[in-house]
Design a protein around this motif. Structure first.
Motif, PDB file in Angstrom:
ATOM      1  N   ILE A  89       0.932  -1.203   0.098  1.00  0.00           N
ATOM      2  CA  ILE A  89       0.051  -0.308  -0.194  1.00  0.00           C
ATOM      3  C   ILE A  89       0.963   1.287  -0.064  1.00  0.00           C
ATOM      4  O   ILE A  89       1.608   1.294   0.843  1.00  0.00           O
ATOM      5  N   PRO A  90       0.823   2.186  -0.750  1.00  0.00           N
ATOM      6  CA  PRO A  90       1.624   3.355  -0.967  1.00  0.00           C
ATOM      7  C   PRO A  90       1.221   4.285   0.205  1.00  0.00           C
ATOM      8  O   PRO A  90      -0.100   4.311   0.636  1.00  0.00           O
ATOM      9  N   VAL A  91       2.123   4.795   0.557  1.00  0.00           N
ATOM     10  CA  VAL A  91       1.731   5.856   1.945  1.00  0.00           C
ATOM     11  C   VAL A  91       2.311   7.193   1.599  1.00  0.00           C
ATOM     12  O   VAL A  91       3.475   7.485   1.405  1.00  0.00           O
ATOM     13  N   LEU A  92       1.187   8.248   1.853  1.00  0.00           N
ATOM     14  CA  LEU A  92       1.600   9.726   1.669  1.00  0.00           C
ATOM     15  C   LEU A  92       1.661  10.031   2.925  1.00  0.00           C
ATOM     16  O   LEU A  92       0.633  10.244   3.638  1.00  0.00           O
ATOM     17  N   VAL A  93       2.876  10.175   3.770  1.00  0.00           N
ATOM     18  CA  VAL A  93       3.026  11.196   4.835  1.00  0.00           C
ATOM     19  C   VAL A  93       2.773  12.638   4.800  1.00  0.00           C
ATOM     20  O   VAL A  93       3.427  13.328   3.817  1.00  0.00           O
ATOM     21  N   VAL A  94       1.805  13.135   5.620  1.00  0.00           N
ATOM     22  CA  VAL A  94       1.557  14.561   5.684  1.00  0.00           C
ATOM     23  C   VAL A  94       1.867  15.247   6.886  1.00  0.00           C
ATOM     24  O   VAL A  94       1.718  14.748   7.896  1.00  0.00           O
ATOM     25  N   ASP A  95       2.425  16.511   7.020  1.00  0.00           N
ATOM     26  CA  ASP A  95       2.418  17.417   7.965  1.00  0.00           C
ATOM     27  C   ASP A  95       3.822  16.908   9.033  1.00  0.00           C
ATOM     28  O   ASP A  95       4.762  17.368   8.717  1.00  0.00           O
ATOM     29  N   ARG A  96       3.409  15.858   9.621  1.00  0.00           N
ATOM     30  CA  ARG A  96       4.586  15.396  10.689  1.00  0.00           C
ATOM     31  C   ARG A  96       5.016  14.102   9.812  1.00  0.00           C
ATOM     32  O   ARG A  96       4.165  13.354   9.233  1.00  0.00           O
ATOM     33  N   LYS A  97       6.450  13.920   9.951  1.00  0.00           N
ATOM     34  CA  LYS A  97       7.098  12.835   9.405  1.00  0.00           C
ATOM     35  C   LYS A  97       7.300  11.601  10.346  1.00  0.00           C
ATOM     36  O   LYS A  97       7.134  11.574  11.380  1.00  0.00           O
ATOM     37  N   THR A  98       7.409  10.481   9.521  1.00  0.00           N
ATOM     38  CA  THR A  98       7.876   9.352  10.380  1.00  0.00           C
ATOM     39  C   THR A  98       9.409   9.475  10.284  1.00  0.00           C
ATOM     40  O   THR A  98       9.993  10.083   9.557  1.00  0.00           O
ATOM     41  N   GLU A  99      10.223   8.379  10.775  1.00  0.00           N
ATOM     42  CA  GLU A  99      11.722   8.448  10.991  1.00  0.00           C
ATOM     43  C   GLU A  99      12.611   8.148   9.837  1.00  0.00           C
ATOM     44  O   GLU A  99      13.517   8.951   9.641  1.00  0.00           O
ATOM     45  N   ASP A 100      12.233   7.361   9.085  1.00  0.00           N
ATOM     46  CA  ASP A 100      13.390   6.717   7.892  1.00  0.00           C
ATOM     47  C   ASP A 100      12.930   6.797   7.040  1.00  0.00           C
ATOM     48  O   ASP A 100      13.632   6.082   5.847  1.00  0.00           O
ATOM     49  N   GLN A 101      11.847   7.585   6.475  1.00  0.00           N
ATOM     50  CA  GLN A 101      11.783   8.171   5.004  1.00  0.00           C
ATOM     51  C   GLN A 101      11.233   6.730   4.380  1.00  0.00           C
ATOM     52  O   GLN A 101      11.247   6.726   3.085  1.00  0.00           O
ATOM     53  N   GLN A 102      10.823   5.665   5.060  1.00  0.00           N
ATOM     54  CA  GLN A 102      10.300   4.742   4.454  1.00  0.00           C
ATOM     55  C   GLN A 102       8.720   4.612   4.031  1.00  0.00           C
ATOM     56  O   GLN A 102       7.971   4.020   4.812  1.00  0.00           O
ATOM     57  N   TYR A 103       8.300   5.730   3.298  1.00  0.00           N
ATOM     58  CA  TYR A 103       7.073   6.028   2.840  1.00  0.00           C
ATOM     59  C   TYR A 103       7.402   6.317   1.620  1.00  0.00           C
ATOM     60  O   TYR A 103       8.410   6.494   1.113  1.00  0.00           O
ATOM     61  N   THR A 104       6.074   6.437   0.787  1.00  0.00           N
ATOM     62  CA  THR A 104       6.387   6.703  -0.890  1.00  0.00           C
ATOM     63  C   THR A 104       6.771   8.232  -1.025  1.00  0.00           C
ATOM     64  O   THR A 104       7.542   8.414  -1.627  1.00  0.00           O
ATOM     65  N   SER A 105       5.900   9.077  -0.224  1.00  0.00           N
ATOM     66  CA  SER A 105       6.222  10.439  -0.327  1.00  0.00           C
ATOM     67  C   SER A 105       5.698  11.364   0.503  1.00  0.00           C
ATOM     68  O   SER A 105       5.113  10.800   1.667  1.00  0.00           O
ATOM     69  N   TYR A 106       6.151  12.366   0.999  1.00  0.00           N
ATOM     70  CA  TYR A 106       5.890  13.433   2.097  1.00  0.00           C
ATOM     71  C   TYR A 106       5.293  14.582   1.384  1.00  0.00           C
ATOM     72  O   TYR A 106       5.812  14.933   0.465  1.00  0.00           O
ATOM     73  N   LEU A 107       4.291  15.388   2.118  1.00  0.00           N
ATOM     74  CA  LEU A 107       3.843  16.494   1.595  1.00  0.00           C
ATOM     75  C   LEU A 107       3.740  17.321   2.957  1.00  0.00           C
ATOM     76  O   LEU A 107       3.183  17.061   3.952  1.00  0.00           O
ATOM     77  N   GLY A 108       4.110  18.585   2.787  1.00  0.00           N
ATOM     78  CA  GLY A 108       4.104  19.729   3.845  1.00  0.00           C
ATOM     79  C   GLY A 108       5.035  20.710   3.769  1.00  0.00           C
ATOM     80  O   GLY A 108       5.722  20.654   2.456  1.00  0.00           O
ATOM     81  N   ALA A 109       4.864  21.861   4.353  1.00  0.00           N
ATOM     82  CA  ALA A 109       5.861  23.002   4.386  1.00  0.00           C
ATOM     83  C   ALA A 109       7.088  22.612   4.956  1.00  0.00           C
ATOM     84  O   ALA A 109       6.979  21.599   5.529  1.00  0.00           O
ATOM     85  N   ASP A 110       8.163  23.524   4.456  1.00  0.00           N
ATOM     86  CA  ASP A 110       9.440  23.323   5.122  1.00  0.00           C
ATOM     87  C   ASP A 110       9.346  23.650   6.480  1.00  0.00           C
ATOM     88  O   ASP A 110       9.597  24.927   6.846  1.00  0.00           O
ATOM     89  N   ASN A 111       9.344  22.799   7.583  1.00  0.00           N
ATOM     90  CA  ASN A 111       9.303  23.493   8.922  1.00  0.00           C
ATOM     91  C   ASN A 111      10.802  24.121   9.321  1.00  0.00           C
ATOM     92  O   ASN A 111      10.651  24.936  10.492  1.00  0.00           O
ATOM     93  N   ILE A 112      11.792  23.652   8.601  1.00  0.00           N
ATOM     94  CA  ILE A 112      13.014  24.280   9.277  1.00  0.00           C
ATOM     95  C   ILE A 112      12.862  25.803   8.685  1.00  0.00           C
ATOM     96  O   ILE A 112      13.386  26.578   9.361  1.00  0.00           O
ATOM     97  N   GLU A 113      12.489  26.100   7.387  1.00  0.00           N
ATOM     98  CA  GLU A 113      12.365  27.113   6.775  1.00  0.00           C
ATOM     99  C   GLU A 113      11.260  28.178   7.800  1.00  0.00           C
ATOM    100  O   GLU A 113      11.678  29.344   7.816  1.00  0.00           O
ATOM    101  N   ILE A 114      10.268  27.485   8.198  1.00  0.00           N
ATOM    102  CA  ILE A 114       9.370  28.203   9.058  1.00  0.00           C
ATOM    103  C   ILE A 114      10.166  28.753  10.213  1.00  0.00           C
ATOM    104  O   ILE A 114       9.762  29.709  10.691  1.00  0.00           O
TER     105      ILE A 114
END
Ligand code: FRU
Length: 327
Positions: A89-114
């Protein structure tokens, strides 16, 4: 897709008791309702990590076509997301991330930039003075808290005149920080700025300062910049907040991305929503823009409801016709 040709999207939402999450869910629902094939199921973990794991497990067992997850915290949600990926099952992680980038994609603003934007706003308006700052952090172990803090310190550390004199560990809600802040301020800790990792905590900090009669001695900066009467933009317009940094929910983009993933389109690993500082200079413009978008969304909802009514009318008339012909 199941037998009925439906596209089944499962969304594991961290919780739904604040306006930011409610607005995220609404824009997801609206975007989903534009495509009659989409069946969107939202599960609310009510801010409990074990519940969130259980609900993601249920969505996996349900074999949804794509999973969207907004994790409460990174670490505890990492392995169940991996499990979904292993189950195909593909997983799109949004807003808060999980730890090791083992997901399909991430969507959210750049919180470091914020975090950097918040710091730059402070430095830009006080270049020569010495600046004492209290930092109020979001929930430990949730990636926006870690990243906003990191970006903020990257900039603040470059300027000798700016110093973080105290840090309060919050959990994104104002109740988590008000007592501690009251104690600090009563002890005589002086601050020129309070940077809170979101607007709810920033406004909560302002409430404490007002209670002590010192709200005009401190400038407050938050994050989110929601439109609407209780949102951060209005708080800037009212002079409660000096600034807020926009953190878009990305609800509609999440549904669009989920569809792209299902259509096997190649998707960037990181899909970054844009952010900007909102202060007295642009609060009106931002507010007007968001009001326009809200009006348009309301119109779209009305149109969708009208289409649905028409369809129902058509089906009932069609049935009537069939019955009449059969008689
Ligand atoms: C909403 C919220 C926002 C914050 C975000 C961080 O639940 O607390 O205020 O920006 O989550 O993930």
């Amino acid at each position: 897709e199941n037998e009925e040709g439906k596209i089944r999207i499962g969304f594991s939402q961290a919780m739904t008791n604040d306006d930011w999450r409610r607005s995220m869910n609404n824009s997801m629902k609206l975007q989903a309702s534009m495509n009659p094939e989409i069946d969107l199921q939202i599960k609310d973990a009510n801010y409990d990590v074990l519940t969130q794991i259980k609900q993601i497990d249920e969505l996996i067992a349900d074999s949804v076509d794509v999973l969207i997850v907004s994790p409460i915290q990174s670490k505890p949600i990492t392995s169940v997301v991996k499990k979904a990926i292993k189950a195909g099952i593909p997983v799109l992680v949004v807003d808060r991330k999980t730890e090791d980038q083992q997901y399909t994609s991430y969507l959210g603003a750049d919180n470091i930039e914020i975090g950097r934007n918040a710091a730059k706003e402070i430095i830009a308006s006080n270049y020569n003075d010495s600046i004492r700052i209290i930092e109020i952090k979001g929930l430990a172990g949730s990636s926006p808290a870690e990243e906003r803090g990191m970006g903020f310190h990257q900039i603040i550390n470059q300027f000798n005149q700016a110093q973080v004199v105290a840090t309060i560990n919050g959990n994104w809600e104002k109740e988590s920080v008000q007592n501690r802040l009251r104690v600090l301020l009563k002890e005589g800790v002086k601050a020129d700025y309070i940077f809170a990792h979101n607007d709810r905590m920033a406004v909560g900090a302002w409430e404490v300062a007002r209670e002590l009669g010192i709200e005009n001695e401190i400038s407050f900066i938050g994050v989110d910049g929601l439109a609407g009467t209780n949102g951060g933009i209005q708080a800037v317009k009212n002079g409660v907040l000096k600034a807020t940094v926009l953190y878009p929910t990305g609800g509609d983009e999440a549904i669009k991305l989920a569809l792209n993933i299902l259509n096997n389109e190649s998707i960037p690993k990181n899909n970054i929503l844009s952010t900007t500082i909102i202060n007295e200079l642009n609060a009106d413009i931002m507010n007007n823009q968001f009001e326009k978008i809200n009006d348009q969304q309301a119109q779209m909802e009305e149109q969708l409801a009208a289409i649905k009514k028409q369809e129902e009318l058509y089906y009932s008339q069609n049935n009537l016709l069939k019955i009449t012909m059969a008689l």
